[in-house]
Design a protein around this motif. Structure first.
Motif, PDB file in Angstrom:
ATOM      1  N   LEU A  47       0.742  -1.251  -0.193  1.00  8.24           N
ATOM      2  CA  LEU A  47      -0.073  -0.062   0.063  1.00  8.24           C
ATOM      3  C   LEU A  47       0.968   1.315  -0.003  1.00  8.24           C
ATOM      4  N   LEU A  48       1.826   1.404   0.902  1.00  7.61           N
ATOM      5  CA  LEU A  48       2.736   2.646   1.230  1.00  7.61           C
ATOM      6  C   LEU A  48       3.969   2.089   1.511  1.00  7.61           C
ATOM      7  N   LEU A  49       4.937   2.906   1.017  1.00 10.99           N
ATOM      8  CA  LEU A  49       6.404   2.815   1.740  1.00 10.99           C
ATOM      9  C   LEU A  49       6.892   4.017   2.195  1.00 10.99           C
TER      10      LEU A  49
ATOM     11  N   ALA B  82       8.316 -33.596   6.482  1.00 11.33           N
ATOM     12  CA  ALA B  82       7.412 -32.422   7.083  1.00 11.33           C
ATOM     13  C   ALA B  82       7.084 -32.706   8.393  1.00 11.33           C
ATOM     14  N   LYS B  83       6.817 -31.868   9.137  1.00 19.62           N
ATOM     15  CA  LYS B  83       6.337 -31.784  10.681  1.00 19.62           C
ATOM     16  C   LYS B  83       5.046 -31.103  10.665  1.00 19.62           C
ATOM     17  N   LEU B  84       4.330 -31.328  11.594  1.00 17.20           N
ATOM     18  CA  LEU B  84       3.034 -30.884  11.858  1.00 17.20           C
ATOM     19  C   LEU B  84       3.143 -29.188  12.036  1.00 17.20           C
ATOM     20  N   GLU B  85       4.319 -28.752  12.504  1.00 17.63           N
ATOM     21  CA  GLU B  85       4.293 -27.307  12.805  1.00 17.63           C
ATOM     22  C   GLU B  85       4.953 -26.565  11.442  1.00 17.63           C
ATOM     23  N   ASP B  86       4.806 -27.290  10.347  1.00 19.35           N
ATOM     24  CA  ASP B  86       5.294 -26.774   9.055  1.00 19.35           C
ATOM     25  C   ASP B  86       3.983 -26.382   8.462  1.00 19.35           C
ATOM     26  N   SER B  87       2.866 -26.692   8.920  1.00 22.79           N
ATOM     27  CA  SER B  87       1.442 -26.291   8.461  1.00 22.79           C
ATOM     28  C   SER B  87       1.364 -24.598   8.370  1.00 22.79           C
ATOM     29  N   ALA B  88       1.088 -24.269   7.390  1.00 19.45           N
ATOM     30  CA  ALA B  88       1.306 -22.970   7.122  1.00 19.45           C
ATOM     31  C   ALA B  88       0.916 -22.468   5.741  1.00 19.45           C
ATOM     32  N   VAL B  89       0.893 -20.924   5.395  1.00 20.97           N
ATOM     33  CA  VAL B  89       0.687 -20.648   4.020  1.00 20.97           C
ATOM     34  C   VAL B  89       2.417 -20.182   3.687  1.00 20.97           C
ATOM     35  N   TYR B  90       2.740 -20.815   2.428  1.00 24.16           N
ATOM     36  CA  TYR B  90       4.049 -20.474   2.073  1.00 24.16           C
ATOM     37  C   TYR B  90       3.887 -19.421   0.809  1.00 24.16           C
ATOM     38  N   LEU B  91       4.309 -18.323   0.985  1.00 29.03           N
ATOM     39  CA  LEU B  91       4.242 -17.207   0.180  1.00 29.03           C
ATOM     40  C   LEU B  91       5.554 -16.732  -0.794  1.00 29.03           C
ATOM     41  N   CYS B  92       5.352 -16.623  -2.062  1.00 29.17           N
ATOM     42  CA  CYS B  92       6.555 -16.390  -2.806  1.00 29.17           C
ATOM     43  C   CYS B  92       6.233 -14.854  -3.299  1.00 29.17           C
ATOM     44  N   ALA B  93       7.400 -14.069  -3.170  1.00 27.54           N
ATOM     45  CA  ALA B  93       7.146 -12.687  -3.745  1.00 27.54           C
ATOM     46  C   ALA B  93       8.419 -12.410  -4.495  1.00 27.54           C
ATOM     47  N   SER B  94       8.529 -11.392  -5.241  1.00 25.05           N
ATOM     48  CA  SER B  94       9.499 -10.833  -6.312  1.00 25.05           C
ATOM     49  C   SER B  94       9.664  -9.312  -6.164  1.00 25.05           C
ATOM     50  N   SER B  95      10.606  -8.892  -6.344  1.00 19.12           N
ATOM     51  CA  SER B  95      10.958  -7.395  -6.541  1.00 19.12           C
ATOM     52  C   SER B  95      12.132  -7.205  -7.644  1.00 19.12           C
ATOM     53  N   PHE B  96      12.090  -5.983  -8.264  1.00 18.09           N
ATOM     54  CA  PHE B  96      12.694  -5.840  -9.589  1.00 18.09           C
ATOM     55  C   PHE B  96      14.248  -5.791  -9.009  1.00 18.09           C
ATOM     56  N   ILE B  97      14.395  -5.033  -7.812  1.00 12.54           N
ATOM     57  CA  ILE B  97      15.903  -5.152  -7.356  1.00 12.54           C
ATOM     58  C   ILE B  97      16.102  -5.688  -5.869  1.00 12.54           C
ATOM     59  N   THR B  98      15.711  -4.998  -4.593  1.00 10.81           N
ATOM     60  CA  THR B  98      15.750  -5.467  -3.468  1.00 10.81           C
ATOM     61  C   THR B  98      14.477  -4.878  -2.791  1.00 10.81           C
ATOM     62  N   ASP B 102      12.566  -1.296  -3.033  1.00  8.52           N
ATOM     63  CA  ASP B 102      11.642  -1.637  -3.883  1.00  8.52           C
ATOM     64  C   ASP B 102      10.303  -2.562  -3.470  1.00  8.52           C
ATOM     65  N   THR B 103       9.364  -2.319  -4.099  1.00 11.17           N
ATOM     66  CA  THR B 103       8.019  -3.090  -3.654  1.00 11.17           C
ATOM     67  C   THR B 103       8.173  -4.248  -3.894  1.00 11.17           C
ATOM     68  N   GLN B 104       7.555  -5.007  -3.139  1.00  8.34           N
ATOM     69  CA  GLN B 104       7.739  -6.298  -3.156  1.00  8.34           C
ATOM     70  C   GLN B 104       6.177  -7.158  -3.663  1.00  8.34           C
ATOM     71  N   TYR B 105       6.234  -7.849  -4.729  1.00  2.90           N
ATOM     72  CA  TYR B 105       4.899  -8.320  -5.191  1.00  2.90           C
ATOM     73  C   TYR B 105       4.806  -9.786  -4.802  1.00  2.90           C
ATOM     74  N   PHE B 106       3.541 -10.003  -4.165  1.00  2.00           N
ATOM     75  CA  PHE B 106       3.387 -11.263  -3.709  1.00  2.00           C
ATOM     76  C   PHE B 106       2.510 -12.256  -4.429  1.00  2.00           C
ATOM     77  N   GLY B 107       2.707 -13.492  -4.508  1.00  5.18           N
ATOM     78  CA  GLY B 107       1.721 -14.561  -5.009  1.00  5.18           C
ATOM     79  C   GLY B 107       0.603 -15.039  -4.153  1.00  5.18           C
ATOM     80  N   PRO B 108      -0.456 -15.833  -4.560  1.00  5.36           N
ATOM     81  CA  PRO B 108      -1.440 -15.909  -3.834  1.00  5.36           C
ATOM     82  C   PRO B 108      -1.184 -17.022  -2.716  1.00  5.36           C
ATOM     83  N   GLY B 109       0.036 -17.719  -2.828  1.00  2.00           N
ATOM     84  CA  GLY B 109       0.467 -18.659  -1.713  1.00  2.00           C
ATOM     85  C   GLY B 109       0.039 -20.032  -2.002  1.00  2.00           C
TER      86      GLY B 109
END
Lengths: 111, 115
Positions: A47-49, B82-98, B102-109
């Motif tokens: 949203l904002l940085l 895998a262990k029980l405690e690994d239950s979670a949503v795993y998200l991937c994100a990317s950004s142009f530089i760092t 720079d804004t990170q863009y996330f996948g749906p998980g």
């Protein structure tokens, strides 16, 4: 150890109300701070940085402020709408590629 | 512009089994991140790639988790066993530089349930 805390954990407001979400962090040596929105079953949307040298950023009805000295940031949402219902997360970025997310505030805007 | 793609969207496995997740970042994005988000918590960074090199994997449980980004484009994250405690949503994100500047863009998980 850096910690990021968001209060409240959940918030329910009627449509049209202005509201403030809070984020606090323990280490003030931040690089920048970002606010994200997360909808159920979806990823995060930035949203904002705010850079560490800035005090606020605005985008439409959203305004984020940053007070490094007190370790706090706020996200102000004006004239809330049902479509604003989501979980809002803040993330604090430090040097050396270290960043930490808060647990989020779940917002429900009632029509 | 196509967003970050992840698959599968959901996975249910028994403990001690293996599982792999796939992520295709936005075209041209050099930096790729894998996060683990446990229910009720914020995302925790597991590993960060810059092109095909690892920038930070300090929070990756290396005894059971591994990740690779061989050609500097898509990436896989594996858990074995895998262990029980690994239950979670795993998200991937990317950004142009760092993501620091720079804004990170996330996948749906990918929602993982370990039984």
């Amino acid at each position: 150890k850096q910690e990021v805390t968001q209060i409240p954990a959940a918030l329910s407001v009627p449509e049209g109300e202005n509201l403030v979400l809070n984020c606090s962090f323990t280490d003030s040596a931040i690089y920048n701070l970002q606010w994200f929105r997360q909808d159920p079953g979806k990823g995060l949307t930035s949203l904002l940085l705010i850079q560490s040298s800035q005090r606020e950023q605005t985008s439409g009805r959203l305004n984020a402020s940053l007070d490094k000295s007190s370790g706090r940031s706020t996200l102000y949402i004006a004239a809330s709408q049902p479509g604003d219902s989501a979980t809002y997360l803040c993330a604090v970025f430090y040097n050396f590629n270290k960043f930490y997310f808060g647990s989020g505030t779940k917002l429900n805007v009632k029509p | 512009e196509a967003g970050v793609a992840q698959s599968p969207r959901y996975k249910i496995i028994e403990k001690r089994q293996s599982v792999a997740f796939w992520c295709n970042p936005i075209s041209g994005h050099a930096t790729l991140y894998w996060y683990q988000q446990i229910l009720g918590q914020g995302p925790k960074l597991l590993i960060q790639f810059q092109n095909n090199g690892v920038v930070d994997d300090s929070q990756l449980p290396k005894d059971r988790f591994s990740a690779e980004r061989l050609k500097g484009v898509d990436s896989t994250l594996k858990i074995q066993p895998a262990k029980l405690e690994d239950s979670a949503v795993y998200l991937c994100a990317s950004s142009f530089i760092t993501g620091r500047t720079d804004t990170q863009y996330f996948g749906p998980g990918t929602r993982l349930t370990v039984l």
